[in-house]
Design an enzyme around this catalytic site. Structure first.
Site, PDB file in Angstrom:
ATOM      1  N   GLY A  32       0.818  -1.218   0.000  1.00  0.00           N
ATOM      2  CA  GLY A  32       0.000   0.000   0.000  1.00  0.00           C
ATOM      3  C   GLY A  32       0.845   1.258   0.000  1.00  0.00           C
ATOM      4  CE1 TYR A  80      -8.845   0.516   9.578  1.00  0.00           C
ATOM      5  CE2 TYR A  80      -8.921   1.458  11.781  1.00  0.00           C
ATOM      6  CZ  TYR A  80      -8.305   1.331  10.553  1.00  0.00           C
ATOM      7  OH  TYR A  80      -7.123   2.008  10.302  1.00  0.00           O
TER       8      TYR A  80
HETATM    9  P1  NAP Z   1      -4.770   5.419   2.193  1.00  0.00           P
HETATM   10  O1  NAP Z   1      -4.275   6.790   1.978  1.00  0.00           O
HETATM   11  O2  NAP Z   1      -6.190   5.094   1.937  1.00  0.00           O
HETATM   12  O3  NAP Z   1      -3.837   4.411   1.341  1.00  0.00           O
HETATM   13  C1  NAP Z   1      -4.101   3.052   1.377  1.00  0.00           C
HETATM   14  C2  NAP Z   1      -3.042   2.301   0.611  1.00  0.00           C
HETATM   15  O4  NAP Z   1      -3.324   0.894   0.710  1.00  0.00           O
HETATM   16  C3  NAP Z   1      -3.021   2.640  -0.862  1.00  0.00           C
HETATM   17  O5  NAP Z   1      -1.698   2.566  -1.332  1.00  0.00           O
HETATM   18  C4  NAP Z   1      -3.864   1.501  -1.469  1.00  0.00           C
HETATM   19  O6  NAP Z   1      -3.542   1.216  -2.830  1.00  0.00           O
HETATM   20  C5  NAP Z   1      -3.421   0.348  -0.591  1.00  0.00           C
HETATM   21  N1  NAP Z   1      -4.335  -0.775  -0.598  1.00  0.00           N
HETATM   22  C6  NAP Z   1      -5.626  -0.808  -0.161  1.00  0.00           C
HETATM   23  N2  NAP Z   1      -6.129  -2.052  -0.324  1.00  0.00           N
HETATM   24  C7  NAP Z   1      -5.139  -2.805  -0.869  1.00  0.00           C
HETATM   25  C8  NAP Z   1      -5.053  -4.156  -1.271  1.00  0.00           C
HETATM   26  N3  NAP Z   1      -6.088  -4.983  -1.151  1.00  0.00           N
HETATM   27  N4  NAP Z   1      -3.880  -4.583  -1.787  1.00  0.00           N
HETATM   28  C9  NAP Z   1      -2.820  -3.750  -1.912  1.00  0.00           C
HETATM   29  N5  NAP Z   1      -2.852  -2.459  -1.564  1.00  0.00           N
HETATM   30  C10 NAP Z   1      -4.011  -1.996  -1.037  1.00  0.00           C
HETATM   31  O7  NAP Z   1      -4.512   4.945   3.699  1.00  0.00           O
HETATM   32  P2  NAP Z   1      -3.470   5.434   4.826  1.00  0.00           P
HETATM   33  O8  NAP Z   1      -4.176   6.410   5.683  1.00  0.00           O
HETATM   34  O9  NAP Z   1      -2.159   5.782   4.235  1.00  0.00           O
HETATM   35  O10 NAP Z   1      -3.382   4.088   5.680  1.00  0.00           O
HETATM   36  C11 NAP Z   1      -2.281   3.193   5.601  1.00  0.00           C
HETATM   37  C12 NAP Z   1      -2.394   2.221   6.763  1.00  0.00           C
HETATM   38  O11 NAP Z   1      -2.416   2.955   7.986  1.00  0.00           O
HETATM   39  C13 NAP Z   1      -3.671   1.373   6.766  1.00  0.00           C
HETATM   40  O12 NAP Z   1      -3.377   0.084   7.213  1.00  0.00           O
HETATM   41  C14 NAP Z   1      -4.563   2.088   7.760  1.00  0.00           C
HETATM   42  O13 NAP Z   1      -5.520   1.229   8.324  1.00  0.00           O
HETATM   43  C15 NAP Z   1      -3.528   2.547   8.760  1.00  0.00           C
HETATM   44  N6  NAP Z   1      -3.970   3.654   9.604  1.00  0.00           N
HETATM   45  C16 NAP Z   1      -4.247   4.878   9.068  1.00  0.00           C
HETATM   46  C17 NAP Z   1      -4.644   5.906   9.913  1.00  0.00           C
HETATM   47  C18 NAP Z   1      -4.944   7.278   9.417  1.00  0.00           C
HETATM   48  O14 NAP Z   1      -5.354   8.117  10.253  1.00  0.00           O
HETATM   49  N7  NAP Z   1      -4.756   7.604   8.135  1.00  0.00           N
HETATM   50  C19 NAP Z   1      -4.785   5.667  11.293  1.00  0.00           C
HETATM   51  C20 NAP Z   1      -4.503   4.406  11.792  1.00  0.00           C
HETATM   52  C21 NAP Z   1      -4.079   3.416  10.938  1.00  0.00           C
HETATM   53  P3  NAP Z   1      -4.287   2.019  -4.042  1.00  0.00           P
HETATM   54  O15 NAP Z   1      -3.757   3.433  -3.987  1.00  0.00           O
HETATM   55  O16 NAP Z   1      -3.860   1.316  -5.264  1.00  0.00           O
HETATM   56  O17 NAP Z   1      -5.754   1.958  -3.735  1.00  0.00           O
END
Ligand code: NAP
Length: 247
Positions: free
Chosen positions: A16, A159
């Site tokens: 991701g 989640y």
């Molecule tokens: P984001 O901006 O939505 O990015 C998600 C990433 O995951 C993108 O690169 C997406 O690829 C990829 N992805 C989603 N489903 C996938 C799959 N089935 N196979 C391969 N790649 C996949 O999310 P983020 O905020 O950066 O979050 C990253 C991680 O941090 C996640 O695990 C999330 O739960 C965790 N997290 C985030 C927050 C927050 O506040 N943002 C807080 C706690 C935890 P595409 O671009 O190709 O769709």
């Protein structure tokens, strides 16, 4: 001992990594010297930009489209990284989804998809990279959990469950791999300014963060790098939440 690790010659696979936290981790690992495999699901242009930024730092980079919830795709991804860069020494299980649902509108399909993408993927990717790490007696795995593993969170109970599971896997693998030079840790951010938050119902939540702002992806990446650099920390979850929660 250097404060930050020198990852020159190491291969890192970041799932991701086309956007948000994963993209920042990919760049931080490249700055520390690693060559980087940038996994994504569908955002090929964004993944290409991240790979170009890694190359601009002077490291090798490849992009790999693979759904990390699919065992066949994960096996092919790790084969591809190994053939084109070398076997991964560092794995960052970052890919995730956040479907915002209440108790009454959460469907079985939502639940299954969330567990598959957020939790099963960590098992699949870890299993796929372990043989090389065990053979060389060194490996670093960092799983991106969430404050929702322990707190109420704003996404939903599916989640919460997926991220609590990630922390269970983290401790389970850490205990079984510590004698083989492999550390497994988790980072639990809460409310980082990425698409996941800013394009959803959480976009107005900054007011409930005591620090008064969202966290940045770079702040998460900094913790990931710290964990990679420390051989004595394993099985831990490091939280960063701007004062919202204390573990
Ligand atoms: P984001 O901006 O939505 O990015 C998600 C990433 O995951 C993108 O690169 C997406 O690829 C990829 N992805 C989603 N489903 C996938 C799959 N089935 N196979 C391969 N790649 C996949 O999310 P983020 O905020 O950066 O979050 C990253 C991680 O941090 C996640 O695990 C999330 O739960 C965790 N997290 C985030 C927050 C927050 O506040 N943002 C807080 C706690 C935890 P595409 O671009 O190709 O769709």
């Amino acid at each position: 001992m250097p404060l930050l690790p020198d990852l020159t010659g190491r291969i890192a696979l970041v799932t991701g990594a086309s956007r948000g936290i994963g993209a920042a981790i990919a760049l931080t690992l490249a700055e520390a010297g690693a060559d980087v495999a940038v996994n994504y699901r569908q955002s090929s242009a964004e993944a290409d930009s991240v790979a170009a930024a890694v190359a601009a730092i002077g490291r090798r980079a490849i992009t790999i489209a693979a759904d990390v919830s699919d065992s066949t795709a994960v096996a092919a991804m790790v084969r591809d990284v190994t053939a084109r860069l070398g076997p991964p020494d560092v794995l960052i299980n970052n890919a995730g989804i956040a479907l915002i649902r209440g108790i009454d509108d959460l469907t079985e399909a939502d639940f299954d998809q969330t567990i598959a993408v957020n939790l099963k993927s960590v098992f699949l990717c870890t299993q796929a990279v372990l043989p090389h790490m065990r053979t060389q007696g060194w490996g670093r795995i960092v799983n991106i959990s969430s404050g929702a593993a322990r707190g109420a969170g704003g996404v939903g109970l599916h989640y919460n469950a997926s991220k609590a599971g990630v922390e269970g896997l983290t401790r389970g693998y850490a205990a079984r791999l510590v004698k083989q030079g492999i550390t497994v840790n988790a980072v639990a951010p809460s409310l980082i300014e990425t698409d996941m938050v800013m394009k959803g119902a959480l976009a107005s939540a900054a007011a409930r963060i005591p620090l008064g702002r969202f966290g940045t992806s770079e702040e998460v990446a900094q913790v990931v790098l710290m964990l990679i650099g420390n051989a004595y920390i394993t099985g831990q979850t490091v939280a960063l939440s701007g004062g919202m929660a204390f573990n």
